[in-house]
Design a protein around this motif. Sequence first.
Motif: not given
Length: 426
Positions: A2, A5, A47, A51
Amino acid sequence: MTPALPMIAGIPVDFILFALTLAGVAIFHHHTLGVAVTGLVVITSYKLLFTDFAGVPGAGGLVAHLQHEWVTVANLFGLLLGFALLSKHFEDSRVPAILPRFLPDDWKGGFVMLILVFVLSSFLDNIAAAMIGGTMAMALYKGRVHVGFLAAIVAASNAGGAGSVVGDTTTTMMWIAGVPPLQVLDAYVAAVPALILFSILAARQQHAFQPIARDAPVGVTVEWTRLAIVATILLSAISANIYFNLRQPEVLDHVPVIGLAVWAAILVTTPLRKPDWSLLPHATGGSIFLLSLVLCASMMPVQHLPAASWQSALGLGFVSAVFDNIPLTALALHQGGYDWGFLAYAVGFGGSMIWFGSSAGVALSNMYPQARSVVDWLKAGWHVALAYVLGFAIMLFTLGWHPDALHKAKTQPVAAAAAPNALESR
Protein backbone atom coordinates in the motif's frame (compact mmCIF):
# COMPACT_ATOMS: atom_id res chain seq x y z
CA MET A 1 2.37 -2.83 -0.97
CA THR A 2 0.00 0.00 0.00
CA PRO A 3 1.46 3.40 -1.00
CA ALA A 4 2.13 6.04 1.65
CA LEU A 5 -0.79 8.32 2.37
CA PRO A 6 -0.58 11.85 0.94
CA MET A 7 0.04 14.22 3.84
CA ILE A 8 0.18 17.93 4.57
CA ALA A 9 2.38 18.92 7.53
CA GLY A 10 2.44 15.28 8.58
CA ILE A 11 -1.37 14.97 8.63
CA PRO A 12 -3.12 12.63 6.15
CA VAL A 13 -5.18 14.62 3.65
CA ASP A 14 -8.17 12.41 4.54
CA PHE A 15 -8.24 13.93 8.03
CA ILE A 16 -7.86 17.45 6.68
CA LEU A 17 -10.84 17.02 4.35
CA PHE A 18 -12.93 15.61 7.17
CA ALA A 19 -11.85 18.44 9.48
CA LEU A 20 -12.95 20.93 6.81
CA THR A 21 -16.30 19.17 6.58
CA LEU A 22 -16.77 19.39 10.33
CA ALA A 23 -15.70 23.03 10.28
CA GLY A 24 -18.32 23.64 7.59
CA VAL A 25 -20.95 22.01 9.79
CA ALA A 26 -19.89 24.24 12.67
CA ILE A 27 -19.89 27.47 10.64
CA PHE A 28 -22.87 26.86 8.38
CA HIS A 29 -25.06 25.14 10.95
CA HIS A 30 -28.23 26.17 9.11
CA HIS A 31 -27.05 24.17 6.09
CA THR A 32 -25.64 21.10 7.80
CA LEU A 33 -27.19 18.57 5.42
CA GLY A 34 -25.69 20.18 2.33
CA VAL A 35 -22.29 20.56 3.99
CA ALA A 36 -22.22 16.92 5.16
CA VAL A 37 -23.26 15.50 1.79
CA THR A 38 -20.74 17.72 -0.01
CA GLY A 39 -18.02 16.56 2.37
CA LEU A 40 -18.92 12.93 1.72
CA VAL A 41 -18.73 13.44 -2.05
CA VAL A 42 -15.38 15.25 -1.83
CA ILE A 43 -13.80 12.68 0.50
CA THR A 44 -15.06 9.76 -1.57
CA SER A 45 -13.79 11.35 -4.79
CA TYR A 46 -10.40 12.04 -3.22
CA LYS A 47 -10.00 8.45 -2.07
CA LEU A 48 -11.08 7.14 -5.48
CA LEU A 49 -8.55 9.31 -7.30
CA PHE A 50 -5.56 9.55 -4.98
CA THR A 51 -5.56 6.86 -2.30
CA ASP A 52 -7.53 3.72 -1.39
CA PHE A 53 -10.11 2.13 0.91
CA ALA A 54 -8.33 0.04 3.54
CA GLY A 55 -5.68 -0.96 1.00
CA VAL A 56 -8.07 -1.58 -1.91
CA PRO A 57 -7.93 1.16 -4.56
CA GLY A 58 -10.57 2.50 -6.93
CA ALA A 59 -14.20 1.56 -7.38
CA GLY A 60 -13.55 -1.96 -6.11
CA GLY A 61 -12.35 -0.57 -2.82
CA LEU A 62 -15.37 1.70 -2.52
CA VAL A 63 -17.75 -1.20 -3.20
CA ALA A 64 -15.98 -3.37 -0.62
CA HIS A 65 -16.11 -0.55 1.92
CA LEU A 66 -19.83 0.01 1.39
CA GLN A 67 -20.49 -3.71 1.65
CA HIS A 68 -18.79 -3.60 5.04
CA GLU A 69 -20.57 -0.47 6.28
CA TRP A 70 -24.08 -0.84 4.91
CA VAL A 71 -25.45 -2.81 7.86
CA THR A 72 -24.35 -0.15 10.34
CA VAL A 73 -25.80 2.58 8.12
CA ALA A 74 -29.08 0.72 7.62
CA ASN A 75 -29.42 0.03 11.34
CA LEU A 76 -28.85 3.66 12.19
CA PHE A 77 -31.26 4.89 9.55
CA GLY A 78 -33.95 2.54 10.82
CA LEU A 79 -33.37 3.56 14.43
CA LEU A 80 -33.35 7.30 13.77
CA LEU A 81 -36.63 7.19 11.86
CA GLY A 82 -38.18 4.62 14.17
CA PHE A 83 -37.31 6.49 17.33
CA ALA A 84 -38.71 9.71 15.91
CA LEU A 85 -42.07 7.91 15.79
CA LEU A 86 -41.42 6.31 19.17
CA SER A 87 -40.78 9.66 20.83
CA LYS A 88 -44.09 10.97 19.45
CA HIS A 89 -45.89 7.90 20.82
CA PHE A 90 -44.26 8.62 24.19
CA GLU A 91 -45.30 12.26 24.05
CA ASP A 92 -48.87 11.30 23.15
CA SER A 93 -48.95 8.83 26.03
CA ARG A 94 -49.08 11.97 28.20
CA VAL A 95 -46.42 10.62 30.57
CA PRO A 96 -44.26 13.75 30.03
CA ALA A 97 -47.25 15.95 30.83
CA ILE A 98 -47.80 14.37 34.25
CA LEU A 99 -44.12 14.26 35.24
CA PRO A 100 -44.35 17.60 37.12
CA ARG A 101 -46.47 15.79 39.69
CA PHE A 102 -43.49 13.63 40.63
CA LEU A 103 -40.42 15.81 40.03
CA PRO A 104 -39.16 18.56 42.36
CA ASP A 105 -40.31 22.05 41.41
CA ASP A 106 -36.89 23.73 41.31
CA TRP A 107 -33.61 22.91 39.50
CA LYS A 108 -33.59 19.48 41.15
CA GLY A 109 -36.43 18.45 38.84
CA GLY A 110 -34.09 18.73 35.84
CA PHE A 111 -31.39 16.91 37.79
CA VAL A 112 -33.71 13.97 38.50
CA MET A 113 -34.82 13.90 34.86
CA LEU A 114 -31.21 13.54 33.70
CA ILE A 115 -30.70 10.69 36.17
CA LEU A 116 -33.72 8.96 34.63
CA VAL A 117 -32.20 9.31 31.15
CA PHE A 118 -28.96 7.78 32.45
CA VAL A 119 -30.80 4.79 33.92
CA LEU A 120 -32.87 4.27 30.77
CA SER A 121 -29.76 4.27 28.60
CA SER A 122 -28.13 1.52 30.64
CA PHE A 123 -30.47 -1.00 29.03
CA LEU A 124 -31.93 0.89 26.05
CA ASP A 125 -30.28 2.23 22.93
CA ASN A 126 -28.81 5.65 23.71
CA ILE A 127 -30.74 7.21 20.82
CA ALA A 128 -34.02 6.12 22.40
CA ALA A 129 -32.97 7.40 25.82
CA ALA A 130 -31.99 10.78 24.38
CA MET A 131 -35.22 11.11 22.40
CA ILE A 132 -37.30 10.20 25.44
CA GLY A 133 -35.32 12.73 27.47
CA GLY A 134 -35.90 15.38 24.82
CA THR A 135 -39.61 14.66 24.82
CA MET A 136 -39.79 14.93 28.60
CA ALA A 137 -37.86 18.21 28.54
CA MET A 138 -40.19 19.64 25.90
CA ALA A 139 -43.15 19.11 28.21
CA LEU A 140 -41.42 20.04 31.46
CA TYR A 141 -40.02 23.33 30.16
CA LYS A 142 -42.81 24.31 27.74
CA GLY A 143 -40.56 23.98 24.71
CA ARG A 144 -37.85 26.37 26.02
CA VAL A 145 -34.85 24.11 26.57
CA HIS A 146 -31.35 25.51 27.08
CA VAL A 147 -28.63 24.18 24.77
CA GLY A 148 -26.57 23.30 27.85
CA PHE A 149 -29.41 21.12 29.09
CA LEU A 150 -29.69 19.48 25.66
CA ALA A 151 -25.96 18.68 25.87
CA ALA A 152 -26.59 17.18 29.31
CA ILE A 153 -29.42 14.98 27.97
CA VAL A 154 -27.06 13.60 25.32
CA ALA A 155 -24.28 13.18 27.88
CA ALA A 156 -26.62 11.34 30.27
CA SER A 157 -27.73 8.97 27.52
CA ASN A 158 -24.14 8.24 26.48
CA ALA A 159 -22.86 7.93 30.06
CA GLY A 160 -25.63 5.49 30.91
CA GLY A 161 -24.65 3.16 28.08
CA ALA A 162 -20.90 3.39 28.70
CA GLY A 163 -20.81 0.69 31.36
CA SER A 164 -23.38 -1.67 29.87
CA VAL A 165 -22.73 -4.17 27.09
CA VAL A 166 -26.33 -3.74 25.91
CA GLY A 167 -26.40 0.04 26.27
CA ASP A 168 -24.04 1.15 23.50
CA THR A 169 -22.69 -0.21 20.22
CA THR A 170 -19.08 0.22 21.30
CA THR A 171 -19.54 -1.77 24.51
CA THR A 172 -21.41 -4.46 22.59
CA MET A 173 -18.44 -4.65 20.21
CA MET A 174 -16.17 -5.25 23.21
CA TRP A 175 -18.49 -7.96 24.47
CA ILE A 176 -18.43 -9.70 21.08
CA ALA A 177 -14.64 -9.48 21.06
CA GLY A 178 -14.43 -11.30 24.38
CA VAL A 179 -14.23 -8.48 26.92
CA PRO A 180 -16.10 -9.62 30.08
CA PRO A 181 -19.13 -7.45 30.91
CA LEU A 182 -17.72 -6.80 34.39
CA GLN A 183 -14.69 -5.07 32.85
CA VAL A 184 -17.00 -2.80 30.87
CA LEU A 185 -18.97 -2.15 34.07
CA ASP A 186 -15.89 -0.35 35.43
CA ALA A 187 -16.81 2.58 33.20
CA TYR A 188 -19.53 3.54 35.69
CA VAL A 189 -16.80 4.48 38.18
CA ALA A 190 -16.15 7.43 35.87
CA ALA A 191 -19.62 7.87 34.39
CA VAL A 192 -21.51 8.30 37.67
CA PRO A 193 -19.43 11.20 39.09
CA ALA A 194 -19.39 12.78 35.63
CA LEU A 195 -23.19 12.49 35.55
CA ILE A 196 -23.57 14.15 38.95
CA LEU A 197 -21.34 17.08 37.98
CA PHE A 198 -22.82 17.98 34.61
CA SER A 199 -26.39 17.23 35.72
CA ILE A 200 -26.22 19.71 38.61
CA LEU A 201 -24.69 22.43 36.45
CA ALA A 202 -27.01 21.83 33.49
CA ALA A 203 -30.12 21.66 35.67
CA ARG A 204 -29.23 25.01 37.21
CA GLN A 205 -28.65 26.46 33.73
CA GLN A 206 -32.05 25.25 32.62
CA HIS A 207 -33.82 26.50 35.74
CA ALA A 208 -32.40 30.01 35.20
CA PHE A 209 -33.44 29.89 31.53
CA GLN A 210 -36.91 28.34 31.96
CA PRO A 211 -38.16 26.89 35.27
CA ILE A 212 -39.82 23.51 35.32
CA ALA A 213 -43.61 23.36 35.03
CA ARG A 214 -44.82 23.26 38.62
CA ASP A 215 -48.08 21.43 38.09
CA ALA A 216 -49.39 18.95 35.57
CA PRO A 217 -52.50 20.01 33.64
CA VAL A 218 -55.70 19.12 35.45
CA GLY A 219 -57.43 15.96 34.28
CA VAL A 220 -54.48 14.53 32.33
CA THR A 221 -54.22 10.73 32.47
CA VAL A 222 -51.77 8.28 30.94
CA GLU A 223 -52.66 6.83 27.55
CA TRP A 224 -51.62 3.29 28.36
CA THR A 225 -51.93 1.93 24.83
CA ARG A 226 -49.36 4.44 23.57
CA LEU A 227 -47.08 3.60 26.46
CA ALA A 228 -47.42 -0.12 25.69
CA ILE A 229 -46.43 0.59 22.07
CA VAL A 230 -43.31 2.42 23.27
CA ALA A 231 -42.41 -0.55 25.47
CA THR A 232 -43.02 -2.98 22.60
CA ILE A 233 -40.72 -1.10 20.24
CA LEU A 234 -37.95 -0.84 22.81
CA LEU A 235 -38.25 -4.47 23.91
CA SER A 236 -38.10 -5.56 20.27
CA ALA A 237 -34.81 -3.74 19.79
CA ILE A 238 -33.35 -5.07 23.05
CA SER A 239 -34.50 -8.64 22.41
CA ALA A 240 -33.10 -8.70 18.88
CA ASN A 241 -29.83 -7.25 20.15
CA ILE A 242 -29.39 -9.83 22.90
CA TYR A 243 -30.63 -12.82 20.91
CA PHE A 244 -28.38 -12.35 17.88
CA ASN A 245 -25.34 -11.39 19.96
CA LEU A 246 -25.68 -14.58 21.98
CA ARG A 247 -27.04 -17.04 19.41
CA GLN A 248 -26.19 -15.87 15.88
CA PRO A 249 -23.66 -12.99 15.95
CA GLU A 250 -22.64 -13.72 12.36
CA VAL A 251 -26.08 -12.56 11.18
CA LEU A 252 -25.25 -9.03 12.36
CA ASP A 253 -22.68 -8.83 9.57
CA HIS A 254 -25.30 -9.24 6.87
CA VAL A 255 -28.66 -8.04 8.17
CA PRO A 256 -29.65 -4.76 9.91
CA VAL A 257 -31.39 -6.74 12.62
CA ILE A 258 -32.00 -3.97 15.15
CA GLY A 259 -33.42 -1.50 12.67
CA LEU A 260 -35.70 -4.17 11.23
CA ALA A 261 -36.86 -5.20 14.71
CA VAL A 262 -37.85 -1.62 15.52
CA TRP A 263 -39.82 -1.20 12.30
CA ALA A 264 -41.48 -4.59 12.64
CA ALA A 265 -42.77 -3.49 16.06
CA ILE A 266 -43.94 -0.13 14.67
CA LEU A 267 -45.89 -1.79 11.86
CA VAL A 268 -47.37 -4.51 14.06
CA THR A 269 -48.65 -1.94 16.56
CA THR A 270 -49.98 0.50 13.93
CA PRO A 271 -53.55 -0.88 14.11
CA LEU A 272 -53.60 -0.01 17.81
CA ARG A 273 -52.45 3.59 17.41
CA LYS A 274 -51.36 5.17 14.13
CA PRO A 275 -47.86 6.68 14.23
CA ASP A 276 -47.41 10.30 13.20
CA TRP A 277 -46.03 9.62 9.73
CA SER A 278 -45.69 13.36 9.07
CA LEU A 279 -42.53 13.32 11.21
CA LEU A 280 -40.62 11.17 8.74
CA PRO A 281 -39.61 13.79 6.11
CA HIS A 282 -37.87 15.96 8.70
CA ALA A 283 -36.32 12.95 10.43
CA THR A 284 -35.08 11.66 7.07
CA GLY A 285 -33.10 14.85 6.43
CA GLY A 286 -31.45 14.64 9.83
CA SER A 287 -30.70 10.96 9.30
CA ILE A 288 -29.03 11.57 5.93
CA PHE A 289 -26.89 14.23 7.56
CA LEU A 290 -25.71 11.83 10.26
CA LEU A 291 -25.13 8.97 7.84
CA SER A 292 -23.01 11.24 5.65
CA LEU A 293 -20.76 12.06 8.60
CA VAL A 294 -20.64 8.41 9.67
CA LEU A 295 -19.56 7.33 6.19
CA CYS A 296 -16.95 10.09 6.07
CA ALA A 297 -15.56 8.95 9.42
CA SER A 298 -15.55 5.30 8.35
CA MET A 299 -13.18 6.17 5.47
CA MET A 300 -10.58 7.79 7.73
CA PRO A 301 -7.19 6.01 8.17
CA VAL A 302 -7.72 5.28 11.85
CA GLN A 303 -4.58 3.11 11.89
CA HIS A 304 -2.67 6.32 12.54
CA LEU A 305 -3.88 6.43 16.14
CA PRO A 306 -1.23 6.22 18.90
CA ALA A 307 -0.38 3.08 20.87
CA ALA A 308 -2.54 2.03 23.82
CA SER A 309 -2.08 3.90 27.11
CA TRP A 310 -4.29 5.76 29.55
CA GLN A 311 -3.21 8.98 27.83
CA SER A 312 -4.31 7.70 24.42
CA ALA A 313 -7.58 6.43 25.93
CA LEU A 314 -8.21 9.91 27.34
CA GLY A 315 -7.42 11.38 23.94
CA LEU A 316 -9.77 8.97 22.17
CA GLY A 317 -12.63 10.48 24.15
CA PHE A 318 -11.91 13.87 22.61
CA VAL A 319 -11.36 12.32 19.18
CA SER A 320 -14.72 10.53 19.41
CA ALA A 321 -16.42 13.93 19.65
CA VAL A 322 -15.67 14.39 15.95
CA PHE A 323 -14.91 10.90 14.63
CA ASP A 324 -17.18 7.88 14.53
CA ASN A 325 -16.39 5.80 17.61
CA ILE A 326 -17.14 2.46 15.94
CA PRO A 327 -13.91 2.34 13.87
CA LEU A 328 -12.02 3.82 16.82
CA THR A 329 -13.26 1.01 19.06
CA ALA A 330 -12.59 -1.63 16.41
CA LEU A 331 -9.01 -0.41 16.04
CA ALA A 332 -8.47 -0.36 19.81
CA LEU A 333 -9.72 -3.93 20.08
CA HIS A 334 -7.44 -4.98 17.25
CA GLN A 335 -4.43 -3.31 18.87
CA GLY A 336 -5.13 -4.69 22.33
CA GLY A 337 -3.39 -3.29 25.37
CA TYR A 338 -6.27 -1.15 26.62
CA ASP A 339 -8.05 -1.17 29.93
CA TRP A 340 -11.49 -1.81 28.51
CA GLY A 341 -13.39 0.02 31.22
CA PHE A 342 -11.44 3.18 30.41
CA LEU A 343 -11.98 2.70 26.69
CA ALA A 344 -15.72 2.11 27.14
CA TYR A 345 -16.04 5.35 29.11
CA ALA A 346 -13.87 7.38 26.73
CA VAL A 347 -15.45 6.42 23.42
CA GLY A 348 -18.95 6.11 24.90
CA PHE A 349 -19.09 9.42 26.75
CA GLY A 350 -16.60 11.47 24.75
CA GLY A 351 -18.92 11.99 21.79
CA SER A 352 -21.20 14.06 24.00
CA MET A 353 -18.81 17.01 23.86
CA ILE A 354 -20.05 18.04 20.37
CA TRP A 355 -23.61 17.62 19.15
CA PHE A 356 -22.73 15.51 16.10
CA GLY A 357 -20.23 13.43 18.09
CA SER A 358 -22.86 10.80 18.86
CA SER A 359 -25.99 9.49 17.21
CA ALA A 360 -27.89 10.51 20.35
CA GLY A 361 -26.85 14.11 19.77
CA VAL A 362 -27.82 14.07 16.12
CA ALA A 363 -31.17 12.46 16.91
CA LEU A 364 -31.92 15.07 19.57
CA SER A 365 -30.97 17.88 17.19
CA ASN A 366 -33.78 16.74 14.91
CA MET A 367 -36.13 17.67 17.73
CA TYR A 368 -34.22 20.82 18.76
CA PRO A 369 -32.62 22.52 15.69
CA GLN A 370 -31.04 25.16 17.96
CA ALA A 371 -28.59 22.47 19.08
CA ARG A 372 -26.96 22.40 15.64
CA SER A 373 -24.28 24.91 16.46
CA VAL A 374 -20.88 23.71 17.60
CA VAL A 375 -20.09 27.11 19.10
CA ASP A 376 -23.31 27.23 21.12
CA TRP A 377 -22.92 23.60 22.19
CA LEU A 378 -19.36 24.11 23.41
CA LYS A 379 -20.21 27.43 25.05
CA ALA A 380 -23.35 26.21 26.83
CA GLY A 381 -22.32 22.59 27.36
CA TRP A 382 -18.82 23.26 28.72
CA HIS A 383 -19.71 21.22 31.78
CA VAL A 384 -19.79 18.02 29.70
CA ALA A 385 -16.09 18.29 28.79
CA LEU A 386 -15.24 19.16 32.39
CA ALA A 387 -17.23 16.17 33.64
CA TYR A 388 -15.50 13.88 31.13
CA VAL A 389 -12.05 14.82 32.42
CA LEU A 390 -13.15 14.62 36.07
CA GLY A 391 -14.71 11.17 35.61
CA PHE A 392 -11.61 9.88 33.83
CA ALA A 393 -9.36 11.20 36.61
CA ILE A 394 -11.48 9.58 39.32
CA MET A 395 -11.41 6.26 37.51
CA LEU A 396 -7.64 6.46 37.00
CA PHE A 397 -6.88 7.24 40.65
CA THR A 398 -9.37 4.76 42.13
CA LEU A 399 -9.02 1.74 39.83
CA GLY A 400 -5.69 2.38 38.14
CA TRP A 401 -4.78 1.48 34.58
CA HIS A 402 -4.84 -2.30 33.99
CA PRO A 403 -4.32 -3.05 30.29
CA ASP A 404 -5.53 -6.34 28.90
CA ALA A 405 -4.26 -7.57 25.52
CA LEU A 406 -6.92 -9.56 23.73
CA HIS A 407 -5.97 -12.35 21.36
CA LYS A 408 -6.21 -10.94 17.85
CA ALA A 409 -8.08 -13.98 16.63
CA LYS A 410 -11.01 -12.85 18.76
CA THR A 411 -10.99 -9.31 17.42
CA GLN A 412 -10.94 -10.02 13.70
CA PRO A 413 -14.73 -10.18 13.27
CA VAL A 414 -15.36 -7.20 15.52
CA ALA A 415 -15.68 -4.51 12.86
CA ALA A 416 -18.04 -6.67 10.85
CA ALA A 417 -20.25 -7.31 13.87
CA ALA A 418 -20.35 -3.72 15.05
CA ALA A 419 -23.96 -2.90 14.20
CA PRO A 420 -26.10 -4.16 17.08
CA ASN A 421 -27.14 -0.80 18.49
CA ALA A 422 -26.84 1.05 15.18
CA LEU A 423 -23.87 3.05 16.20
CA GLU A 424 -23.66 5.32 18.98
CA SER A 425 -22.62 6.83 19.02
CA ARG A 426 -22.00 7.32 18.21
